[in-house]
Enzyme design. Sequence first.
Site, PDB file in Angstrom:
ATOM      1  N   ARG A 200       1.019 -27.218  27.960  1.00  0.00           N
ATOM      2  CA  ARG A 200       1.268 -25.776  27.915  1.00  0.00           C
ATOM      3  C   ARG A 200       0.290 -25.045  26.993  1.00  0.00           C
ATOM      4  NH1 ARG A 200       7.793 -26.134  27.645  1.00  0.00           N
ATOM      5  NH2 ARG A 200       8.111 -25.867  29.879  1.00  0.00           N
TER       6      ARG A 200
ATOM      7  N   VAL B  38      10.738 -14.327  10.072  1.00  0.00           N
ATOM      8  CA  VAL B  38      10.912 -15.683   9.523  1.00  0.00           C
ATOM      9  C   VAL B  38       9.895 -15.899   8.394  1.00  0.00           C
ATOM     10  CG1 VAL B  38      10.635 -18.147  10.061  1.00  0.00           C
ATOM     11  CG2 VAL B  38      11.821 -16.652  11.662  1.00  0.00           C
TER      12      VAL B  38
ATOM     13  N   ASP C  42       1.126  -9.819   3.908  1.00  0.00           N
ATOM     14  CA  ASP C  42      -0.094  -9.613   4.709  1.00  0.00           C
ATOM     15  C   ASP C  42      -1.382  -9.866   3.914  1.00  0.00           C
ATOM     16  OD1 ASP C  42       1.703  -8.840   6.593  1.00  0.00           O
ATOM     17  OD2 ASP C  42       0.983  -6.793   6.828  1.00  0.00           O
TER      18      ASP C  42
ATOM     19  N   GLU D 155       0.814  -1.225   0.000  1.00  0.00           N
ATOM     20  CA  GLU D 155       0.000   0.000   0.000  1.00  0.00           C
ATOM     21  C   GLU D 155       0.846   1.274   0.000  1.00  0.00           C
ATOM     22  OE1 GLU D 155      -0.687  -0.163   4.833  1.00  0.00           O
ATOM     23  OE2 GLU D 155      -1.762   1.240   3.598  1.00  0.00           O
TER      24      GLU D 155
ATOM     25  N   THR E 205       2.684  -8.169  -0.843  1.00  0.00           N
ATOM     26  CA  THR E 205       2.710  -8.109   0.625  1.00  0.00           C
ATOM     27  C   THR E 205       2.379  -9.478   1.180  1.00  0.00           C
ATOM     28  OG1 THR E 205       1.540  -7.395   2.608  1.00  0.00           O
ATOM     29  CG2 THR E 205       0.360  -7.080   0.568  1.00  0.00           C
TER      30      THR E 205
HETATM   31  O1  F6P Z   1       3.956  -4.888   5.564  1.00  0.00           O
HETATM   32  C1  F6P Z   1       4.357  -6.181   5.685  1.00  0.00           C
HETATM   33  C2  F6P Z   1       4.950  -6.440   7.038  1.00  0.00           C
HETATM   34  O2  F6P Z   1       5.364  -7.759   6.958  1.00  0.00           O
HETATM   35  C3  F6P Z   1       4.001  -6.202   8.223  1.00  0.00           C
HETATM   36  O3  F6P Z   1       3.192  -7.271   8.530  1.00  0.00           O
HETATM   37  C4  F6P Z   1       4.960  -5.888   9.330  1.00  0.00           C
HETATM   38  O4  F6P Z   1       4.360  -5.122  10.341  1.00  0.00           O
HETATM   39  C5  F6P Z   1       6.017  -5.129   8.633  1.00  0.00           C
HETATM   40  O5  F6P Z   1       6.074  -5.631   7.316  1.00  0.00           O
HETATM   41  C6  F6P Z   1       7.360  -5.206   9.339  1.00  0.00           C
HETATM   42  O6  F6P Z   1       8.336  -4.672   8.539  1.00  0.00           O
HETATM   43  P1  F6P Z   1       9.824  -4.285   8.919  1.00  0.00           P
HETATM   44  O7  F6P Z   1      10.091  -4.758  10.317  1.00  0.00           O
HETATM   45  O8  F6P Z   1      10.662  -5.006   7.920  1.00  0.00           O
HETATM   46  O9  F6P Z   1       9.925  -2.823   8.755  1.00  0.00           O
END
Ligand code: F6P
Length: 342
Positions: free
Chosen positions: A162, A273, A127, A103, A125
């Site tokens: 756990r 990861v 996400d 985005e 992404t």
């Molecule tokens: O936007 C993708 C993403 O993987 C998010 O889920 C996460 O918050 C962010 O990137 C983290 O990015 P970085 O730590 O590489 O800046």
Amino acid sequence: MRIGVLTGGGDCPGLNAVIRAVVRKGEGVYGHSIVGFRHGWRGVIECETVALTTATTRGLLSRGGTILGSSRTNPYKTDDGVARALDTLHRERIDALIAIGGEDTLGVAAKLGAEGAHVIGVPKTIDNDLSATEVTFGFDTAVQIATEAIDRLHTTAESHDRVMVIEVMGRHAGWIALYSGLAGGADIILIPELPFDIGEVCERIEHRHRGGDNFSIVVVAEGATPVEGTMTLQSGELDEFGHARLGGVANRVTEEIRERTGYDARVTILGHVLRGGTPTAFDRVLATRFGIAAIDAAHEGAFGSMVALQCGQIVRVAIDDAVKELKLVDPALYDVASIFFG
Ligand code: F6P
């Protein structure tokens, strides 16, 4: 034509497969020159380029990360950033720029497009929260990695009676948490779209344990938030796009579960990861299709468009439409997962 390519924002398995496809068809079929910009928009502002040829992009299909490097640089938050970016495109005689990103990166592409730059978007992404495309490459890989981790944590959870809390990425949308939680048989899934009540979470876990199960699996998206006033969270520093650095909500959830229920609880934060390593076959194929469609769009002068997957077909949509609003989790799918909660 001289066609530029950049990768911006968080990296994602499949970026290299897109670059490879753009170069293979751009150079091999159309006879265009392909110019890579290093580190996302930073490379355009600072005119850091690298020539991309079929020879230099061989063997990339299975490689994670991005050979171009990436950054969260925002030209609109950098001194003279926009003017310098437009100047670079002019001086480098770039006829079209293929921006591969989420985005934020695509939001910049849309704005630069309005200023006259010839941009084509490729959605990326892990996400999976971009509108206008059913899925983005990298998501399948992330879900696969998370599911395998949940499977592994399941067996050790059982051995030790756990509660295992697993945090996955997902800033605004809980797609990774929902898919991996469904696939991994999670007992509770917490996502950004639905603020959670930690009291209810603990009740569900206790109910499950009273029923004879001696362990529980809780999957938490990093962007999950508690119902206001029910639990405190720490907030991280902001990047150039105004996003806070996330990661750590699961630590708080685990502490609360331990304190409120008395059960032995452990936390695993999967974090980056999920973004590393080789893409799944699905993501390699999708990334390749997107790359081919992007170079076709550039060749045909379809500027301002983004390639997308709709009903199994690759289509072109306006970049503006893709970044207007985020694609959040489908409540009906969450309902499916919740049948298995507690
Ligand atoms: O936007 C993708 C993403 O993987 C998010 O889920 C996460 O918050 C962010 O990137 C983290 O990015 P970085 O730590 O590489 O800046």
